[in-house]
Write an enzyme that holds these catalytic residues in place. Structure first.
Site, PDB file in Angstrom:
ATOM      1  N   GLU A 158      -1.113 -11.096   2.313  1.00 35.45           N
ATOM      2  CA  GLU A 158      -1.107 -10.344   3.707  1.00 35.45           C
ATOM      3  C   GLU A 158      -1.229 -11.019   5.071  1.00 35.45           C
ATOM      4  O   GLU A 158      -0.319 -10.800   5.839  1.00 35.45           O
ATOM      5  CB  GLU A 158      -1.998  -8.990   3.868  1.00 35.45           C
ATOM      6  N   GLY A 184      -6.299  -2.883  -1.101  1.00 35.96           N
ATOM      7  CA  GLY A 184      -4.605  -2.520  -2.532  1.00 35.96           C
ATOM      8  C   GLY A 184      -5.118  -3.749  -3.089  1.00 35.96           C
ATOM      9  O   GLY A 184      -4.869  -4.431  -3.851  1.00 35.96           O
ATOM     10  N   GLY A 228       0.870  -1.667  -0.093  1.00 37.34           N
ATOM     11  CA  GLY A 228      -0.031   0.058  -0.325  1.00 37.34           C
ATOM     12  C   GLY A 228       0.803   1.073  -0.243  1.00 37.34           C
ATOM     13  O   GLY A 228       1.841   1.237  -0.298  1.00 37.34           O
TER      14      GLY A 228
HETATM   15  C1  5RP Z   1      -3.830  -3.779   0.591  1.00 34.42           C
HETATM   16  C2  5RP Z   1      -3.747  -3.202   2.012  1.00 34.42           C
HETATM   17  C3  5RP Z   1      -3.940  -1.376   2.494  1.00 34.42           C
HETATM   18  O1  5RP Z   1      -2.991  -2.143   3.467  1.00 34.42           O
HETATM   19  C4  5RP Z   1      -4.511  -0.817   3.165  1.00 34.42           C
HETATM   20  O2  5RP Z   1      -4.753  -0.416   1.442  1.00 34.42           O
HETATM   21  C5  5RP Z   1      -3.842   0.644   3.180  1.00 34.42           C
HETATM   22  O3  5RP Z   1      -2.889   0.943   2.294  1.00 34.42           O
HETATM   23  P1  5RP Z   1      -2.949   2.527   2.564  1.00 34.42           P
HETATM   24  O4  5RP Z   1      -1.696   2.561   3.195  1.00 34.42           O
HETATM   25  O5  5RP Z   1      -2.507   2.788   0.741  1.00 34.42           O
HETATM   26  O6  5RP Z   1      -3.984   3.359   3.040  1.00 34.42           O
HETATM   27  O7  5RP Z   1      -4.301  -3.710   2.848  1.00 34.42           O
HETATM   28  O8  5RP Z   1      -3.930  -4.571   0.533  1.00 34.42           O
END
Ligand code: 5RP
Length: 236
Positions: free
Chosen positions: A106, A100, A32
């Site tokens: 993850e 993301g 992310g």
């Molecule tokens: C990706 C995720 C990210 O950690 C989440 O979407 C946060 O993203 P960002 O740091 O761009 O706000 O879970 O799958």
């Protein structure tokens, strides 16, 4: 401060935190825009780490560009910390993740780590999870059945589409967003997530679900959160 500046601030705070680890450890790296700041911040210190494990092709690419070693998770036994962002985090450290699309990898890497270090700006802190559409990665052939099962739970379900076609009114499944694993993402709104662990377990039972974006079993252990006044470190 802009949200990007807050993400950079917390990415740098996470660098300072992981540099307290003894040298020669392997680092779990999330995905992310917040994590991108973290990766860039630790790049000058890459020799401090024996290697990394990465939760997405995008993070792997960024790590490799900086000269990090990226290991196959199957070859890693000991992972002291996993650093990742969140779309929402509640006061207990339960999270919604997957904005993301990297939620499956993850969750796997989070499950390998002794500690989940969540990094985010304060806009991600919520009293109760569920305002952010809950991502669920599914096998493409199970898209319809999982949709029906989630509707039975009271959710409103939409298939995540590739960014370039989101504004297009004639969307079709052939324009589905495809994850690094070849899965599709359903986005579910309208759920009341008052018991994240129970809902995570329940959705995990639906055939065709690869991963639900509720991280309750793999919740955050420590939260670094940035706001206009600086960084707060919260042990959860
Ligand atoms: C990706 C995720 C990210 O950690 C989440 O979407 C946060 O993203 P960002 O740091 O761009 O706000 O879970 O799958």
């Amino acid at each position: 401060m802009t949200q990007d500046q807050l993400k950079q601030l917390v990415g740098e705070a996470a660098r300072d935190e992981v540099l307290k680890l003894p040298a020669g450890q392997i680092l779990g790296v999330g995905t992310g825009s917040t994590v991108n700041y973290f990766i860039d911040a630790i790049a000058p210190h890459k020799s401090h780490f024996a290697g990394t494990v990465s939760s997405s092709n995008a993070s792997t690419e960024r790590l490799l560009k900086h000269g990090f070693t990226v290991l196959d998770p199957n070859d890693v036994v000991q992972l002291p910390v996993y650093v990742d962002g969140a779309d929402e985090i509640d006061p207990q450290g339960n999270m919604i993740k997957g904005g993301g699309g990297a939620l499956t990898r993850e969750k796997i890497i989070a499950s390998m780590a002794n500690q989940f270090l969540c990094i985010c700006d304060s806009s991600k802190q919520v009293p109760v999870l569920g305002h952010f559409p809950l991502p669920i990665e599914v096998m493409p052939m199970a898209c319809a059945i999982v949709t029906r099962e989630m509707e039975k739970l009271g959710g409103k379900v939409a298939l995540r589409l590739q960014k370039s076609v989101r504004a297009d009114l004639n969307q079709t499944p052939s324009q589905a967003f495809v994850t690094d694993n070849g899965g599709w993402i359903l986005e579910v709104t309208g759920l009341s997530i008052t018991d994240p662990a129970a809902l995570e377990a329940q959705i995990n039972q639906i055939a065709g679900v690869l991963t639900v974006g509720i991280f309750a079993k793999e919740k955050a252990d420590v939260l670094l959160v940035s706001n206009a006044t600086g960084i707060k470190r919260i042990v959860l």
